[in-house]
Design a protein around this motif. Structure first.
Motif, short mmCIF file in Angstrom:
data_model
loop_
_atom_site.label_atom_id
_atom_site.label_comp_id
_atom_site.label_asym_id
_atom_site.label_seq_id
_atom_site.Cartn_x
_atom_site.Cartn_y
_atom_site.Cartn_z
N UNK A 84 -40.62 -33.91 -81.48
CA UNK A 84 -39.72 -33.32 -80.50
C UNK A 84 -39.93 -34.08 -79.19
N UNK A 85 -38.91 -34.83 -78.78
CA UNK A 85 -39.04 -35.72 -77.63
C UNK A 85 -38.24 -35.21 -76.44
N UNK A 86 -38.81 -35.39 -75.27
CA UNK A 86 -38.10 -35.16 -74.01
C UNK A 86 -38.19 -36.47 -73.24
N UNK A 87 -37.12 -37.24 -73.28
CA UNK A 87 -37.18 -38.61 -72.78
C UNK A 87 -38.12 -39.41 -73.66
N UNK A 88 -39.14 -40.02 -73.03
CA UNK A 88 -40.13 -40.78 -73.79
C UNK A 88 -41.39 -39.97 -74.07
N UNK A 89 -41.37 -38.70 -73.69
CA UNK A 89 -42.55 -37.87 -73.85
C UNK A 89 -42.46 -37.03 -75.13
N UNK A 90 -43.51 -37.11 -75.92
CA UNK A 90 -43.59 -36.30 -77.14
C UNK A 90 -44.16 -34.93 -76.79
N UNK A 91 -43.37 -33.88 -77.05
CA UNK A 91 -43.80 -32.52 -76.71
C UNK A 91 -44.44 -31.79 -77.88
N UNK A 92 -44.03 -32.12 -79.08
CA UNK A 92 -44.55 -31.44 -80.26
C UNK A 92 -44.12 -32.20 -81.50
N UNK A 93 -44.79 -31.92 -82.59
CA UNK A 93 -44.31 -32.39 -83.88
C UNK A 93 -43.83 -31.17 -84.65
N UNK A 278 -45.35 -18.66 -78.13
CA UNK A 278 -44.60 -18.50 -76.88
C UNK A 278 -45.54 -18.63 -75.68
N UNK A 279 -46.71 -18.04 -75.80
CA UNK A 279 -47.69 -18.10 -74.70
C UNK A 279 -48.27 -19.50 -74.53
N UNK A 280 -48.60 -20.14 -75.64
CA UNK A 280 -49.37 -21.38 -75.58
C UNK A 280 -48.51 -22.65 -75.49
N UNK A 281 -47.28 -22.60 -75.97
CA UNK A 281 -46.47 -23.82 -76.01
C UNK A 281 -45.05 -23.58 -75.49
N UNK A 282 -44.91 -22.99 -74.31
CA UNK A 282 -43.57 -22.69 -73.80
C UNK A 282 -42.73 -23.94 -73.55
N UNK A 284 -42.63 -26.78 -75.20
CA UNK A 284 -42.05 -27.26 -76.46
C UNK A 284 -40.92 -26.33 -76.92
N UNK A 285 -41.12 -25.03 -76.81
CA UNK A 285 -40.09 -24.09 -77.23
C UNK A 285 -38.86 -24.20 -76.34
N UNK A 286 -39.06 -24.37 -75.04
CA UNK A 286 -37.93 -24.54 -74.13
C UNK A 286 -37.10 -25.76 -74.53
N UNK A 287 -37.79 -26.86 -74.83
CA UNK A 287 -37.09 -28.08 -75.22
C UNK A 287 -36.32 -27.88 -76.53
N UNK A 288 -36.94 -27.16 -77.46
CA UNK A 288 -36.27 -26.90 -78.74
C UNK A 288 -34.99 -26.09 -78.51
N UNK A 289 -35.05 -25.09 -77.64
CA UNK A 289 -33.87 -24.26 -77.37
C UNK A 289 -32.79 -25.05 -76.62
N UNK A 290 -33.20 -25.95 -75.74
CA UNK A 290 -32.22 -26.84 -75.09
C UNK A 290 -31.53 -27.71 -76.15
N UNK A 291 -32.32 -28.23 -77.07
CA UNK A 291 -31.78 -29.07 -78.14
C UNK A 291 -30.77 -28.28 -78.99
#
Length: 380
Positions: A84-93, A278-282, A284-291
């Motif tokens: 899961x990428x945000x620009x060139x930054x990897x947020x999660x797999x 939700x608590x620990x990786x907001x 990554x979840x935000x980026x997934x919902x944007x996607x």
């Protein structure tokens, strides 16, 4: 001489110890469960092979073509693992997990084998009632649920179904793929409103409807064609597939049922996540919902290409995918109507005594905090 040998031996031992110590200090720490060695979270994402989940398939198929969106998925193992990428930054797999139903997803949530899932609103509600630590973090789709009879059946429409159910000498056998699926719960609610008596007991011959658990969406069409059931309720694409394959005919779509307007835009699937995630990786979840939000918009602008992706994925003609997709709509924000329909689900499930835990006897206003966490949704 002996002393010198001992001295040399001690020196070597000290040197080896120093090397070992230095090497140990410089080594990377072993990754904790659910994380890579660089501490990027590994999130297990559940989904079902239904057209409701086509937007997820779109972003996995398009992959790095969607870089211009700012968030996208970079394939690691196509069909299974994506960064899961945000620009060139990897947020999660993301590790994709195919599930049979929302009920199976809630079980996997409880076992911590899923972190995020697309699945039936009703299944997530039932899981929350039973104490599974999850929250619904986004709507997904509305509509797309149908009642299907065999091809050539004299039952052609909703009125014909009600006449059969009320006058038949034995219960009408209606199949479903999961006891907590949205189609099963939604149609059960409608049947309840119509005063139909329902049962799961084959020996109860006084009931109007005998529910038959077919365990899996893949069993819906075979059960209908073999006359194991008289009809089935299910999500798209199965109603449209039944017609396309000459197996069945759609007698009613939920959105068209009386009272007029009550069942229109009824929630089918949602996106849910474990509270710990939700608590620990907001981020990554935000980026997934944007996607997903961007995928919904792309879908609306490219319906033909989306249908082609769904058709290839699910192994069906494009025209069937188009009809199936056309019977539903996607939402990335909870609308007033969506919330009202969710309240109806809660009310009907309570009337049918489906809850035994935290949702039993509650109104939507009383349990919003238990059901939802919309704090991660894209700002509009």
């Amino acid at each position: 001489m002996r002393k010198s040998i001992i001295g040399v031996g001690l020196g070597v031992l000290i040197l080896l110890s120093a090397i070992f110590f230095m090497g140990g200090c410089g080594a990377k720490k072993e990754a904790a469960p659910g994380q890579t060695s660089t501490q990027v979270p590994v999130l297990k994402v559940g989904y079902i092979r239904v057209t409701c989940h086509t937007p997820l398939k779109v972003v996995t198929e398009k992959g790095e073509e969607l870089k211009s969106w700012g968030v996208y998925l970079k394939p690691v193992v196509p069909g299974e693992k994506y960064d899961l990428m945000e620009g060139d930054k990897k947020l999660a797999q993301l590790e994709l997990v195919v599930t049979k139903s929302g009920a199976e997803s809630t079980t996997l949530f409880a076992q911590k084998h899923l972190d995020l899932a697309l699945g039936a609103m009703t299944a997530m509600m039932m899981g929350i009632d039973q104490g599974v630590p999850i929250k619904i973090i986004s709507p997904l789709n509305v509509g797309g649920m149908g009642l299907v009879f065999p091809k050539g059946s004299p039952v052609k429409d909703w009125d014909g179904f009600l006449k059969l159910a009320r006058e038949a000498k034995e219960p009408v056998k209606v199949g479903y793929h999961s006891p907590t699926s949205s189609p099963k719960i939604a149609f059960e609610s409608v049947f309840h409103q119509q005063g139909l008596k329902m049962t799961n007991d084959p020996s109860d011959t006084k009931a109007n409807i005998l529910w038959v658990d077919l365990k899996d969406t893949q069993s819906l069409l075979p059960a209908l064609s073999s006359r194991q059931v008289d009809a089935f309720v299910g999500p798209q694409p199965y109603p449209q597939l039944a017609e396309a394959q000459g197996v069945g005919q759609v007698v009613a779509e939920l959105r068209d049922l009386p009272p007029k307007g009550q069942w229109k835009d009824f929630p089918c699937c949602v996106i849910a996540a474990r509270e710990e995630v939700i608590r620990e990786h907001p981020q990554a979840l935000k980026a997934f919902l944007v996607l997903m939000d961007k995928s919904f918009k792309w879908y609306q602008e490219h319906p033909n290409e989306a249908a082609q992706i769904a058709a290839q994925w699910l192994g069906m003609p494009v025209e069937v995918a188009q009809k199936a997709e056309g019977s539903m709509a996607y939402l990335s924000q909870p609308t007033d109507n969506w919330m009202q329909c969710t309240g109806t689900y809660l009310e009907m499930l309570n009337k049918m005594n489906k809850f035994s835990g935290s949702l039993k006897g509650k109104t939507l206003e009383e349990v919003k905090g238990l059901l939802f966490d919309f704090s991660l949704l894209p700002k509009k």
